[in-house]
Write a protein that holds these residues in place. Structure first.
Motif, mmCIF file in Angstrom:
data_model
loop_
_atom_site.group_PDB
_atom_site.id
_atom_site.type_symbol
_atom_site.label_atom_id
_atom_site.label_comp_id
_atom_site.label_asym_id
_atom_site.label_seq_id
_atom_site.Cartn_x
_atom_site.Cartn_y
_atom_site.Cartn_z
ATOM 1 N N SER A 19 0.656 -1.219 -0.081
ATOM 2 C CA SER A 19 0.011 0.086 0.035
ATOM 3 C C SER A 19 0.834 1.458 -0.023
ATOM 4 C CB SER A 19 -0.840 0.167 1.238
ATOM 5 O OG SER A 19 -2.070 -1.158 1.256
ATOM 6 N N ILE A 33 -3.370 3.689 -2.121
ATOM 7 C CA ILE A 33 -3.303 2.863 -3.213
ATOM 8 C C ILE A 33 -2.939 1.519 -3.130
ATOM 9 C CG2 ILE A 33 -2.686 2.447 -5.716
ATOM 10 C CD1 ILE A 33 -1.900 5.507 -5.978
ATOM 11 N N THR A 36 -0.031 -1.990 -4.821
ATOM 12 C CA THR A 36 1.087 -1.417 -5.680
ATOM 13 C C THR A 36 2.190 -2.249 -6.016
ATOM 14 O OG1 THR A 36 0.092 0.761 -4.988
ATOM 15 C CG2 THR A 36 2.071 0.964 -6.323
ATOM 16 N N ILE A 57 1.610 6.111 -12.283
ATOM 17 C CA ILE A 57 0.573 6.640 -11.339
ATOM 18 C C ILE A 57 0.425 8.226 -11.532
ATOM 19 C CG2 ILE A 57 0.252 6.958 -8.703
ATOM 20 C CD1 ILE A 57 1.638 4.467 -8.218
ATOM 21 N N THR A 72 -9.670 4.955 -0.990
ATOM 22 C CA THR A 72 -8.718 3.712 -1.027
ATOM 23 C C THR A 72 -9.052 3.169 -2.317
ATOM 24 O OG1 THR A 72 -8.711 3.327 1.399
ATOM 25 C CG2 THR A 72 -8.089 1.410 -0.130
ATOM 26 N N SER A 74 -7.396 -0.007 -5.362
ATOM 27 C CA SER A 74 -6.351 -0.799 -5.605
ATOM 28 C C SER A 74 -5.535 -0.104 -6.743
ATOM 29 C CB SER A 74 -6.714 -2.258 -6.067
ATOM 30 O OG SER A 74 -7.506 -2.222 -7.362
ATOM 31 N N TYR A 75 -4.255 -0.642 -7.097
ATOM 32 C CA TYR A 75 -3.377 -0.129 -8.071
ATOM 33 C C TYR A 75 -4.004 -0.589 -9.368
ATOM 34 C CZ TYR A 75 0.575 -0.036 -11.073
ATOM 35 O OH TYR A 75 1.230 0.424 -12.548
ATOM 36 N N LEU A 78 -7.251 1.346 -10.133
ATOM 37 C CA LEU A 78 -6.849 3.013 -10.510
ATOM 38 C C LEU A 78 -6.203 3.000 -11.960
ATOM 39 C CD1 LEU A 78 -6.028 5.767 -9.575
ATOM 40 C CD2 LEU A 78 -3.826 4.835 -9.039
#
Length: 94
Positions: A19, A33, A36, A57, A72, A74-75, A78
């Motif tokens: 994270s 995120i 990651t 990112i 919040t 997740s990668y 995102l």
């Protein structure tokens, strides 16, 4: 060429998912995120993202509607967010 830690130059590193906390480009808030991609050093204990991940990112956060993001994400989620622009036209580094 074997990879080494960016901080202590040890070869005792491995890939992981961690994270991270990132400030949005407009400065309105920070988000977490999850999962990651990260490098973890067994010798010095440093956990960090490679420059390529940082760039991905930052570009993604610049190109999406960040007002719709929860605190919040997740990668993976995102990176799946629809972009308002095809690419970062303000990045002159390449």
């Amino acid at each position: 060429m074997q990879k080494v830690c960016d901080w202590c130059e040890s070869d005792q590193i491995f890939n992981d998912k961690q994270s991270v906390y990132w400030e949005l480009p407009d400065g309105t808030k920070a988000i977490e995120i999850l999962e990651t991609p990260a490098i973890v050093c067994k010798d010095c204990g440093m956990i960090y993202q490679e420059e390529s991940i940082i760039r991905v990112i930052e570009d993604q956060l610049f190109l999406i509607n960040t007002k719709q993001l929860d605190k919040t994400i997740s990668y993976e989620k995102l990176m799946e967010q629809p972009r308002l622009l095809k690419r970062n036209y303000f990045d002159f580094s390449s």
